[in-house]
Write a protein that holds these residues in place. Structure first.
Motif, PDB file in Angstrom:
ATOM      1  N   MET A   1       3.031 -13.035  15.111  1.00  0.00           N
ATOM      2  CA  MET A   1       2.696 -14.100  16.063  1.00  0.00           C
ATOM      3  C   MET A   1       2.634 -13.540  17.495  1.00  0.00           C
ATOM      4  N   SER A   2       3.664 -12.702  17.807  1.00  0.00           N
ATOM      5  CA  SER A   2       3.699 -12.089  19.134  1.00  0.00           C
ATOM      6  C   SER A   2       2.509 -11.152  19.317  1.00  0.00           C
ATOM      7  N   ARG A   5      -0.425 -13.145  20.069  1.00  0.00           N
ATOM      8  CA  ARG A   5      -0.326 -13.653  21.442  1.00  0.00           C
ATOM      9  C   ARG A   5      -0.733 -12.564  22.435  1.00  0.00           C
ATOM     10  N   LYS A   6      -0.275 -11.347  22.152  1.00  0.00           N
ATOM     11  CA  LYS A   6      -0.634 -10.231  23.035  1.00  0.00           C
ATOM     12  C   LYS A   6      -2.132  -9.981  23.007  1.00  0.00           C
ATOM     13  N   ALA A   9      -3.839 -12.568  24.912  1.00  0.00           N
ATOM     14  CA  ALA A   9      -3.630 -12.346  26.358  1.00  0.00           C
ATOM     15  C   ALA A   9      -4.569 -11.253  26.864  1.00  0.00           C
ATOM     16  N   VAL A  10      -4.697 -10.173  26.086  1.00  0.00           N
ATOM     17  CA  VAL A  10      -5.586  -9.069  26.512  1.00  0.00           C
ATOM     18  C   VAL A  10      -7.031  -9.568  26.580  1.00  0.00           C
ATOM     19  N   ARG A  12      -8.156 -12.650  26.985  1.00  0.00           N
ATOM     20  CA  ARG A  12      -8.347 -13.569  28.111  1.00  0.00           C
ATOM     21  C   ARG A  12      -8.406 -12.804  29.435  1.00  0.00           C
ATOM     22  N   HIS A  13      -7.439 -11.881  29.598  1.00  0.00           N
ATOM     23  CA  HIS A  13      -7.374 -11.120  30.847  1.00  0.00           C
ATOM     24  C   HIS A  13      -8.662 -10.317  31.070  1.00  0.00           C
ATOM     25  N   VAL A 221       2.151  -2.865  24.941  1.00  0.00           N
ATOM     26  CA  VAL A 221       1.080  -3.146  23.971  1.00  0.00           C
ATOM     27  C   VAL A 221       0.662  -1.852  23.287  1.00  0.00           C
ATOM     28  N   LEU A 226      -4.810  -3.029  22.557  1.00  0.00           N
ATOM     29  CA  LEU A 226      -5.500  -3.047  23.849  1.00  0.00           C
ATOM     30  C   LEU A 226      -7.007  -2.832  23.658  1.00  0.00           C
TER      31      LEU A 226
END
Lengths: 409, 248
Positions: A1-2, A5-6, A9-10, A12-13, A221, A226
């Motif tokens: 799950m984490s 999420r990471k 996040a990558v 989106r960023h 990460v 990444l």
């Protein structure tokens, strides 16, 4: 799950970082804008010469002097044009000059030999000269076609009809336009992606090195996450670009249509052929060609200490996919030649070569699948190397990573 | 607030060696760090401190030995345990301050909303709330450094690694940063504190490790080290260790 999420996040960023750059929108707008301006100029040029003649328009006073005896009085009458004798020429010319007559058309005795005639127009009213010119052409053309006594025959005589071609080379039928379109679309899409999107992988990684954030990022990460995040973000960026360009094209099309331009396609959509094997190869090479190049650019970005150095190094990787176009004759006509075969299986050239051959119709499914397999292996290898370059990249902020270190255990 | 050795160490490094590019960077290094202690990790430039930290964080693969964080080798999946302010630091300069902080919070496994809330509170505390929506490049160097400390502590980590955290800060912001470090220590966070400023070591550190050429030369509480070297300050000890090399 984490992990997800990471990854989110990558993605989106990276996506937001790219699309918030003014340069992204400038480059995106520039391409369709230039195309749109060219289209608009064309449309305006056409509309400025909008000399469509209305036979029921009796407001204009245009006169013909026919010394050639080629003009059919019924045709002249149809367009409300008066026929006068040559003795009136000087007086009529003066009347045009004074604005009493809108136009004068003088067909000479030697019209058949010279193909030339005189036009006089009062251009006080905008576009009148265009109408006189168009009348001169139409009245002569229709007078010459009048003996055919049928509008359809006259139309056929004018257009020459439309032929359907089936050509052969070396005993095999060659492709028609409608057969090129679908597989050819993958080639066009791949090139759009290569030119507009792949470079973002390079700039994104280079930025992380230049601003020194890569060490912190890699503490939290995995390099693979990444790279994957950057890849998905670039896919989203590409979709945004395609959507935006499509939208701009639709707007341009609407504008052009409203200005009276007929922008019909040079083929019928119903004639397009959809061959499953060709589509499979097209999709495969579009996706893996894209991932391969993104991985390659990410790796180059991680190897070099600055985006400037990395960019100059990438030139060769943008030129290699263009090699098949340089040798297009061999690619499309000599499928078994050594040159074509090398380009077919070499991962840096295989996407464009295969997509080109796929459109030309000289690619076997076996060749396509073997080349795709090679490309997938190369893609996995390049992503592995990019991840390693990421790790080693944290070491080197001022110097290039040695290529040999990428292959060392 | 240094907790006793009876606790499970948050960091355990045993017989760690590292070779990079054919060069021995660290050799047979062993140490541990307890929760709630400030652990001063000292050495001259190029002595192997940063490489040790990078190995601890799995950025470098150790040649041999064991490096554990909270009993296990560190992996990015355990990023919630760690806050890291590297020596070579930087942020995404084209992104807004709040977006950068939130992004790093998410990379450490936080919910986006939680990361954003923490970031806003932290920015208020360090007097940067009005800069939250500005791009990072519009901040001064000191302001960027405060944002970076925020990124390091955003997840309330068990282990905080600070590599020269006060470098370039004015006295006011230096005090603010040291207060924040002290607060985290009070909450039980272990701090690896890498610095060349010996007065910070004297003020903050519970224990000290000095390395030279990748090898341990001094290790223990400040008093233990001073006693072993028969000197009054850590600075004197540091100078004596490295002066030997210059004498040669």
């Amino acid at each position: 799950m984490s992990k997800n999420r990471k990854l989110r996040a990558v993605i989106r960023h990276e996506f937001l970082t790219i699309i918030k750059q003014p340069s992204f929108w400038l480059s995106l707008i520039a391409f369709p804008l230039v195309a749109g301006i060219i289209l608009l100029i064309g449309a305006l040029t056409d509309s400025s010469d909008n000399s469509t003649i209305d036979p029921d328009d009796k407001s204009r006073n245009i006169v013909i002097i026919d010394n050639s005896d080629l003009i059919n009085p019924d045709v002249a009458n149809k367009y409300n044009v008066k026929l006068e004798d040559n003795t009136q020429k000087e007086m009529l010319e003066e009347s045009v000059r004074e604005g009493d007559v809108d136009g004068l058309i003088v067909y000479p005795h030697n019209l058949i030999d010279s193909g030339k005639y005189q036009l006089f127009a009062d251009n006080t009213e905008e576009n009148n000269a265009g109408i006189v010119s168009e009348l001169g052409r139409v009245v002569l053309q229709q007078s010459l076609l009048a003996p055919l006594d049928s509008e359809k025959l006259a139309s056929l005589a004018l257009t020459g009809g439309e032929g359907s071609m089936q050509s052969y080379k070396d005993g095999k039928s060659t492709r028609e336009m409608s057969e090129y379109i679908v597989p050819g679309a993958f080639l066009v899409l791949f090139y759009i992606v290569l030119i507009f999107s792949v470079g973002y992988a390079l700039s994104s990684v280079s930025e992380e090195k230049e601003n020194r954030s890569i060490e912190m990022v890699l503490s939290y990460v995995k390099p693979q996450t990444l790279i994957l995040g950057k890849l998905f973000a670039i896919i989203l960026v590409t979709l945004t670009q395609i959507l935006f360009i499509g939208l701009m094209a639709a707007v341009a099309y609407g504008v052009a249509r409203s200005l009276g331009n007929d922008l019909s396609l040079p083929f019928n959509i119903s004639d397009l052929t959809f061959v499953p094997a060709e589509i499979l190869i097209g999709v495969g090479f579009l996706i893996f060609g894209f991932i391969f190049y993104v991985g390659l650019m990410a790796m180059i970005g991680a190897i070099f200490p600055s985006s400037k150095e990395a960019s100059s190094f990438t030139t060769v990787f943008y030129l290699l996919p263009a090699v098949p176009f340089w040798g297009i004759d061999a690619i499309t006509n000599q499928a078994s030649s050594l040159f074509t075969q090398i380009l077919t299986y070499f991962p840096l050239t295989s996407p464009t070569t295969i997509l080109l051959r796929n459109a030309a119709g000289n690619l076997s499914l076996a060749e396509g699948l073997i080349s795709l397999f090679v490309l997938i292996i190369a893609t996995l290898a390049i992503i592995g190397l990019a991840a390693k370059a990421f790790r080693l990249g944290t070491l080197e902020y001022s110097e290039r990573i040695k290529l040999s270190s990428l292959f060392r255990k | 607030m240094f907790m006793s050795n009876h606790h499970q160490p948050i960091v355990a490094v045993k017989d760690f060696s590292l070779r990079l590019g054919g060069k021995q960077i660290v050799k047979d290094l062993s140490f541990d760090i307890q929760p709630g202690e400030v652990f001063a990790f000292l050495g001259a430039n190029g002595s192997g401190k940063t490489s040790t930290v990078r190995s601890l964080l799995n950025i470098y693969k150790p040649t041999s030995g064991e490096l554990l964080v909270d009993n296990k080798p560190y992996r990015p999946e355990r990023a919630h345990l760690v806050g890291y302010l590297p020596e070579e630091r930087g942020l995404y300069v084209r992104s807004s301050v709040i977006d950068v902080m939130t992004y790093f919070g998410e990379l450490k496994g936080m919910e986006r909303a939680d990361a954003r809330n923490f970031s806003m509170k932290y920015l208020e505390r360090v007097d940067l709330a009005d800069k939250a929506k500005l791009t990072v490049k519009k901040l001064s160097g000191g302001q960027q450094q405060k944002v970076q400390l925020g990124v390091a502590i955003i997840n309330n980590p068990k282990l905080l690694i600070l590599d020269e955290p006060t470098k370039g800060l004015d006295p006011v912001n230096r005090k603010l940063l040291l207060d924040i470090v002290e607060e985290h220590r009070q909450k039980g966070t272990a701090v690896i504190y890498i610095t060349h400023l010996m007065e910070e070591v004297e003020r903050l550190a519970d224990r000290v490790l000095i390395i030279k050429d990748g090898m341990r030369v001094a290790y223990g509480t400040k008093d233990e080290v001073k006693k072993a070297y028969k000197m009054k300050t850590i600075e004197d000890i540091f100078v004596s260790i490295y002066a030997e090399e210059q004498d040669k």
